[in-house]
Design a protein around this motif. Structure first.
Motif, PDB file in Angstrom:
ATOM      1  N   LEU A 169      -4.058   5.356   0.537  1.00 52.60           N
ATOM      2  CA  LEU A 169      -3.679   5.879   1.849  1.00 52.60           C
ATOM      3  C   LEU A 169      -4.561   5.251   2.927  1.00 52.60           C
ATOM      4  N   HIS A 170      -5.847   5.098   2.638  1.00 55.38           N
ATOM      5  CA  HIS A 170      -6.750   4.425   3.578  1.00 55.38           C
ATOM      6  C   HIS A 170      -6.310   2.974   3.780  1.00 55.38           C
ATOM      7  N   HIS A 171      -5.899   2.303   2.708  1.00 55.40           N
ATOM      8  CA  HIS A 171      -5.406   0.930   2.838  1.00 55.40           C
ATOM      9  C   HIS A 171      -4.154   0.887   3.712  1.00 55.40           C
ATOM     10  N   LEU A 172      -3.283   1.863   3.549  1.00 54.56           N
ATOM     11  CA  LEU A 172      -2.070   1.919   4.361  1.00 54.56           C
ATOM     12  C   LEU A 172      -2.412   2.084   5.840  1.00 54.56           C
ATOM     13  N   ILE A 173      -3.336   2.960   6.151  1.00 56.39           N
ATOM     14  CA  ILE A 173      -3.761   3.147   7.546  1.00 56.39           C
ATOM     15  C   ILE A 173      -4.450   1.886   8.055  1.00 56.39           C
ATOM     16  N   ALA A 232       0.837  -1.206   0.000  1.00 54.76           N
ATOM     17  CA  ALA A 232       0.000   0.000   0.000  1.00 54.76           C
ATOM     18  C   ALA A 232       0.868   1.251   0.000  1.00 54.76           C
ATOM     19  N   LEU A 233       2.010   1.201   0.681  1.00 53.94           N
ATOM     20  CA  LEU A 233       2.921   2.347   0.705  1.00 53.94           C
ATOM     21  C   LEU A 233       3.459   2.636  -0.694  1.00 53.94           C
ATOM     22  N   ARG A 234       3.749   1.570  -1.444  1.00 51.00           N
ATOM     23  CA  ARG A 234       4.239   1.750  -2.814  1.00 51.00           C
ATOM     24  C   ARG A 234       3.185   2.372  -3.719  1.00 51.00           C
ATOM     25  N   THR A 235       1.922   2.072  -3.481  1.00 51.84           N
ATOM     26  CA  THR A 235       0.855   2.533  -4.370  1.00 51.84           C
ATOM     27  C   THR A 235       0.115   3.761  -3.851  1.00 51.84           C
ATOM     28  N   VAL A 236       0.562   4.336  -2.741  1.00 49.74           N
ATOM     29  CA  VAL A 236      -0.177   5.440  -2.119  1.00 49.74           C
ATOM     30  C   VAL A 236      -0.236   6.674  -3.020  1.00 49.74           C
ATOM     31  N   ARG A 237       0.700   6.816  -3.940  1.00 52.61           N
ATOM     32  CA  ARG A 237       0.669   7.966  -4.846  1.00 52.61           C
ATOM     33  C   ARG A 237      -0.480   7.881  -5.843  1.00 52.61           C
ATOM     34  N   ALA A 238      -1.047   6.694  -6.011  1.00 55.06           N
ATOM     35  CA  ALA A 238      -2.121   6.506  -6.993  1.00 55.06           C
ATOM     36  C   ALA A 238      -3.456   7.084  -6.524  1.00 55.06           C
TER      37      ALA A 238
END
Length: 184
Positions: free
Chosen positions: A89-93, A78-84
């Motif tokens: 970002l919600h997935h990362l949290i 999720a951190l790798r794709t957070v720019r998309a």
């Protein structure tokens, strides 16, 4: 999860149903649906496993550590794709919250709480996550009703491709987080 068994089983059912729908969304015609669906299915089934009442089944300690590793890896993805987009970002949290809960459960006594000195279940982090998920539930709930009406009149989509159903899945998992975080 600690707390009444009936609410635990309701959370298991909600999260498992959400995970199942997310698995079905992985066959969507829309690429953005397919990309997010796998991680959301993992979250749904992981939350269902965590919500099983402790009085019924207490997994061995290594299972919680394994869960923390799995959700840590999902968090790195999720951190790798957070720019998309904000969804990532919600997935990362969300994956961070799952790692937090799994680590809390590794230090929890058999039927106690891990919110003590030296435990992973720091009340400040749990409170911050709880505030985030409450805000997410409120904002998403408000956005869900008008979006469903607008998209209903728009295009002809199959049930796997409906963006409002994907939002409803995220909303139900956030509601489950709101119920699970205080019960740790």
């Amino acid at each position: 999860m600690h707390g009444p068994a009936s609410s635990g089983w309701l959370l298991v059912a909600l999260c498992a149903a959400t995970g199942t729908y997310c698995l079905l969304r992985m066959r969507s015609r829309l690429e953005e649906q397919r990309r997010a669906a796998g991680g959301e299915a993992l979250m749904g089934f992981g939350m269902a496993a965590m919500a099983v009442p402790a009085a019924v089944f207490t997994p061995p300690g290594w299972a919680w550590a394994a869960g923390a590793v799995v959700f840590g890896a999902a968090g790195l993805h999720a951190l790798r794709t957070v720019r998309a987009g904000a969804c990532h970002l919600h997935h990362l949290i969300g994956t961070g919250a799952m790692v937090h809960m799994a680590l809390t459960m590794t230090t929890a006594p058999a039927h106690g709480h891990a919110h003590g000195p030296g435990g992973w279940g720091t009340p400040l982090l749990t409170g911050a996550l709880l505030l985030y998920f409450v805000a997410y539930v409120l904002v998403t709930g408000v956005r869900l009703v008008p979006a469903a009406a607008a998209e209903e009149s728009g295009r002809d989509l199959g049930w796997r491709d409906r963006p409002e159903l994907a939002r409803a899945c995220r909303l139900s998992m956030a509601l489950a987080m709101v119920a699970m975080l205080p019960a740790m």
